[in-house]
Structure formats: C-alpha cells, structure tokens
Design a protein around this motif. Structure first.
Motif, PDB file in Angstrom:
ATOM      1  N   THR A 262      -3.835 -15.103   3.859  1.00  0.00           N
ATOM      2  CA  THR A 262      -3.500 -14.792   5.252  1.00  0.00           C
ATOM      3  C   THR A 262      -2.340 -13.806   5.250  1.00  0.00           C
ATOM      4  O   THR A 262      -1.342 -14.009   4.558  1.00  0.00           O
ATOM      5  N   ALA A 263      -2.479 -12.729   6.010  1.00  0.00           N
ATOM      6  CA  ALA A 263      -1.451 -11.687   6.026  1.00  0.00           C
ATOM      7  C   ALA A 263      -1.308 -11.103   7.420  1.00  0.00           C
ATOM      8  O   ALA A 263      -2.227 -11.168   8.247  1.00  0.00           O
ATOM      9  N   ARG A 264      -0.123 -10.519   7.672  1.00  0.00           N
ATOM     10  CA  ARG A 264       0.114  -9.828   8.938  1.00  0.00           C
ATOM     11  C   ARG A 264      -0.547  -8.456   8.912  1.00  0.00           C
ATOM     12  O   ARG A 264      -0.787  -7.878   7.849  1.00  0.00           O
ATOM     13  N   CYS A 265      -0.787  -7.916  10.090  1.00  0.00           N
ATOM     14  CA  CYS A 265      -1.605  -6.706  10.232  1.00  0.00           C
ATOM     15  C   CYS A 265      -1.045  -5.499   9.495  1.00  0.00           C
ATOM     16  O   CYS A 265      -1.799  -4.671   8.998  1.00  0.00           O
TER      17      CYS A 265
ATOM     18  N   GLY B 249      -4.677  -4.735   8.694  1.00  0.00           N
ATOM     19  CA  GLY B 249      -5.133  -4.691  10.078  1.00  0.00           C
ATOM     20  C   GLY B 249      -6.127  -3.576  10.300  1.00  0.00           C
ATOM     21  O   GLY B 249      -7.160  -3.759  10.960  1.00  0.00           O
ATOM     22  N   GLY B 250      -5.840  -2.410   9.728  1.00  0.00           N
ATOM     23  CA  GLY B 250      -6.755  -1.276   9.833  1.00  0.00           C
ATOM     24  C   GLY B 250      -8.049  -1.510   9.083  1.00  0.00           C
ATOM     25  O   GLY B 250      -9.115  -1.056   9.514  1.00  0.00           O
ATOM     26  N   VAL B 251      -7.958  -2.221   7.969  1.00  0.00           N
ATOM     27  CA  VAL B 251      -9.160  -2.553   7.198  1.00  0.00           C
ATOM     28  C   VAL B 251     -10.120  -3.372   8.053  1.00  0.00           C
ATOM     29  O   VAL B 251     -11.317  -3.085   8.134  1.00  0.00           O
TER      30      VAL B 251
ATOM     31  N   LEU C 230      -4.682  -6.218  19.708  1.00  0.00           N
ATOM     32  CA  LEU C 230      -3.870  -6.000  18.512  1.00  0.00           C
ATOM     33  C   LEU C 230      -4.056  -7.170  17.553  1.00  0.00           C
ATOM     34  O   LEU C 230      -3.696  -8.313  17.869  1.00  0.00           O
ATOM     35  N   ILE C 231      -4.623  -6.900  16.399  1.00  0.00           N
ATOM     36  CA  ILE C 231      -4.785  -7.929  15.375  1.00  0.00           C
ATOM     37  C   ILE C 231      -3.410  -8.187  14.753  1.00  0.00           C
ATOM     38  O   ILE C 231      -2.858  -7.321  14.076  1.00  0.00           O
ATOM     39  N   LEU C 232      -2.855  -9.371  14.991  1.00  0.00           N
ATOM     40  CA  LEU C 232      -1.541  -9.705  14.441  1.00  0.00           C
ATOM     41  C   LEU C 232      -1.642 -10.264  13.023  1.00  0.00           C
ATOM     42  O   LEU C 232      -0.873  -9.895  12.141  1.00  0.00           O
ATOM     43  N   GLU C 233      -2.588 -11.168  12.821  1.00  0.00           N
ATOM     44  CA  GLU C 233      -2.759 -11.803  11.522  1.00  0.00           C
ATOM     45  C   GLU C 233      -4.244 -11.957  11.240  1.00  0.00           C
ATOM     46  O   GLU C 233      -5.055 -12.030  12.162  1.00  0.00           O
ATOM     47  N   VAL C 234      -4.577 -12.037   9.972  1.00  0.00           N
ATOM     48  CA  VAL C 234      -5.973 -12.250   9.590  1.00  0.00           C
ATOM     49  C   VAL C 234      -6.016 -13.104   8.328  1.00  0.00           C
ATOM     50  O   VAL C 234      -5.180 -12.968   7.436  1.00  0.00           O
TER      51      VAL C 234
END
Length: 356
Positions: free
Chosen positions: A61-64, A96-98, A159-163
């Motif tokens: 899990t990582a921030r954007c 996030g861009g990925v 806005l994707i904050l985390e994924v």
C-alpha cells in the motif's frame, strides 16, 4: 501528510465552487496520454511513501506520489514484483499515475491487467471528501468495483490518495527465445501455444521475428524449451529487449507520425492496414505505426477495420487528437460513463476532457 491532504482538499473544494478545472499530475511521465490537458496543476508528488508492505501477504500500500521506481526496488529486495509490468515512460512515474493510466506491460497476457491487481484505494472526490474502497474498508457503492474502476480513469473520477496492490514472487527462471516467422504464421503459433500448458509470460512479433519469454519453475521452463525450440537470447540482451518493448524504446516506436494501439481478439487474423505493426500479448495487442498524422477519415477507416475484427483502436501517441484518442463509446455506455463521473465529480473539475 495530513497537512498535504488538507491542501488537496482546500484546492478541490475551491475549484468545485468556482467550476475551475484541476489537472491532477504526478511526475508528468504520461502527460501525452489521452486528450487535451486542461486546468491548474495539482501536484501529487509530495504525498509520497510506502504505507504498508507485508511480503508474506503479497500486498503493498502506497500514497499516490510514491515513485514507481521506489516501489519496484522495495519489491525486488524481497524477490517480488508488480506482475503487470507497468511502463514508466519517464523517470518521474508515480504509483498514482500508474493506476490512473491503467497501462500494463508485456506480462499482462499471462499475469493479468493492472486493474486485476488493485485491491483497494482511497479517493478524494470533487466534494473534497475522503472515500475508501476495496476489500479492506467498505463495500463499493452502486455495485461498482470502484477501486478497479480507477484503473485507466486518467484521474477523471477523483484524486487517488492511496492504493493497495497485489504483488507476486519473481519467477525462479526466465528464458527468452526467438523464431523467424511471418506475421500470419506467428499469430497461428501464438494461438496454438495459448491452448497448451506452456509458461509463456510475454510475446512480441515484429519484422519477421517472433520473440517469447518463458517464466516459471526450472523444470517447466526447461520442458518448454525442449518442446518449442527456437534460438535462446542471451539474458542481458533479453532484459534490454523486454524493457525496450515495455517503455516503447524499441526501434519500432521511433520516429514521427502517429502510433495506434489496436486491441483485438487473439485469434483475429492479420489486420490489413497501411503502416508498420508490432504484435504483443499473444495477438491481443497490436501496435500500428503510421508515418504521418491521421485525419478524421483515416481514423474512421482504422476503427471500422478493427471493429470488424471484434476490437477497438486508440490513438496512443502523436497525430491529431481532434479525431478522438479513445474508441467512441456506445451511447448507453457513454451515459453510464457520464453518470458515474458526475457522481464523484459533480462540478466536472478533474482532468476535464482528458478522456472524451
């Protein structure tokens, strides 16, 4: 990080109130992807860092704003990988861009697409609200798997904050082999091999050469080599080859003109179009390189030809984007697309006009 997130929220709330478009941007490595860029830049790179990584659970899990290179390095230390092999297209690529671009690399046909590895996500919508989706937190609304819908949305939903992404172990062995084959013969072989238990993790046909990558257990790869034959490619050269295909540094992609991405059923025969072609994913992804720009009539011919074979065509790079980058949606699908977007972004501020 809370202060950065609050800055995001204030910027989004202000933009929604004023109806001013925002351009969500990480490293900018995929600024060329999609339709026109519009709005004030909301830079996500400060919102970075790996939040949680448990190798035994195969989840990260990582921030954007976390650099893709940082994530890949952390995984490599534990002999793991992002199995969908996302392209960087530049040193500044962020996770996030990925996810927002939704692009997968050579291993996609064997391992699955990026969206198949998205387990959960945290999104900030057009109201400035923080929403969590996926198996970790809450059931997705309205029956949609929202965390996976974010893959390929180009930031138009929020806005994707985390994924959170599923990861896989690196294969014990990889070998690349090459064959001299004409296009139709190569497609026939790829479809024949797809019905057999072969550890094919990537394929690429270009200019009479069919290249395969075999990945898996030592015994499985050795057996496949005996069965398939072909000329074994030296490991360092093979690694450079697959990186060049993934990052579009292969000679095929060089030069001016327009690059079309054709998505087709693997069993579709050779598509007769003017231009040079490179074929990946067992025949499911075919790149068409044209020397000049494509006008509206030319774009229509390409899309009609591809649609007749059961596929669709995207103007991937270069050319006149006024012909439409993405294959036109059917009216019913376009309505669903619009309603979904407005449910998350009522003022339509996020990456306005980036997709359609």
């Amino acid at each position: 990080m809370q202060a950065i997130e609050e800055q995001f929220r204030l910027a989004i709330v202000a933009a929604s109130a004023a109806g001013t478009p925002l351009r969500l941007r990480g490293g900018g490595s995929k600024d060329w992807h999609g339709q026109q860029l519009e709005g004030d830049v909301l830079d996500t790179r400060a919102y970075a860092g790996i939040i949680d990584y448990e190798p035994t659970e195969l989840v990260i899990t990582a921030r954007c704003g976390t650099p893709l290179a940082e994530i890949e390095a952390a995984l490599a230390e534990r002999q793991q990988m992002l199995a969908f092999e996302p392209p960087h297209f530049g040193q500044g690529a962020t996770i996030g861009g990925v996810v927002a671009s939704g692009l997968s690399g050579p291993r996609r046909a064997a391992a699955g697409a990026l969206r198949d590895f998205v387990l959960g996500a945290v999104l900030m919508d057009g109201r400035g609200e923080r929403l969590a989706f996926g198996g970790q937190v809450m059931k997705n609304v309205a029956g949609y798997d929202v965390s996976r819908l974010l893959a390929g949305s180009l930031g138009t939903l929020g806005l994707i904050l985390e994924v959170s992404l599923k990861v896989l172990p690196l294969p014990p062995r990889e070998v690349t082999v090459a064959f001299e084959r004409a296009e139709i013969a190569a497609l026939r072989l790829l479809n024949e091999w797809a019905g057999k238990p072969l550890p094919i993790s990537a394929s690429c046909w270009h200019d009479g050469i069919l290249t395969l990558r075999l990945s898996g257990a030592e015994a499985a790869v050795a057996a496949a080599l005996r069965s398939l034959g072909g000329e074994v490619v030296e490991p360092a050269q093979a690694a450079l080859f697959w990186t060049a295909v993934r990052e579009q540094r292969h000679a095929f992609f060089s030069g001016d003109g327009s690059l079309w991405r054709l998505s087709l059923p693997p069993h579709a025969s050779a598509v007769i179009l003017k231009g040079r072609q490179l074929i990946e994913w067992g025949g499911a992804q075919r790149w068409l390189k044209l020397d000049g720009e494509t006008d509206a009539a030319g774009a229509q011919r390409i899309r009609q030809t591809v649609a007749a074979s059961g596929g669709h065509a995207t103007l991937f790079r270069g050319g006149d984007k006024s012909v439409g980058v993405f294959h036109p949606l059917a009216p019913a699908v376009a309505q669903i697309h619009q309603r979904l977007r407005l449910s998350f972004d009522p003022a339509s501020i996020f990456n306005r006009h980036r997709m359609y």
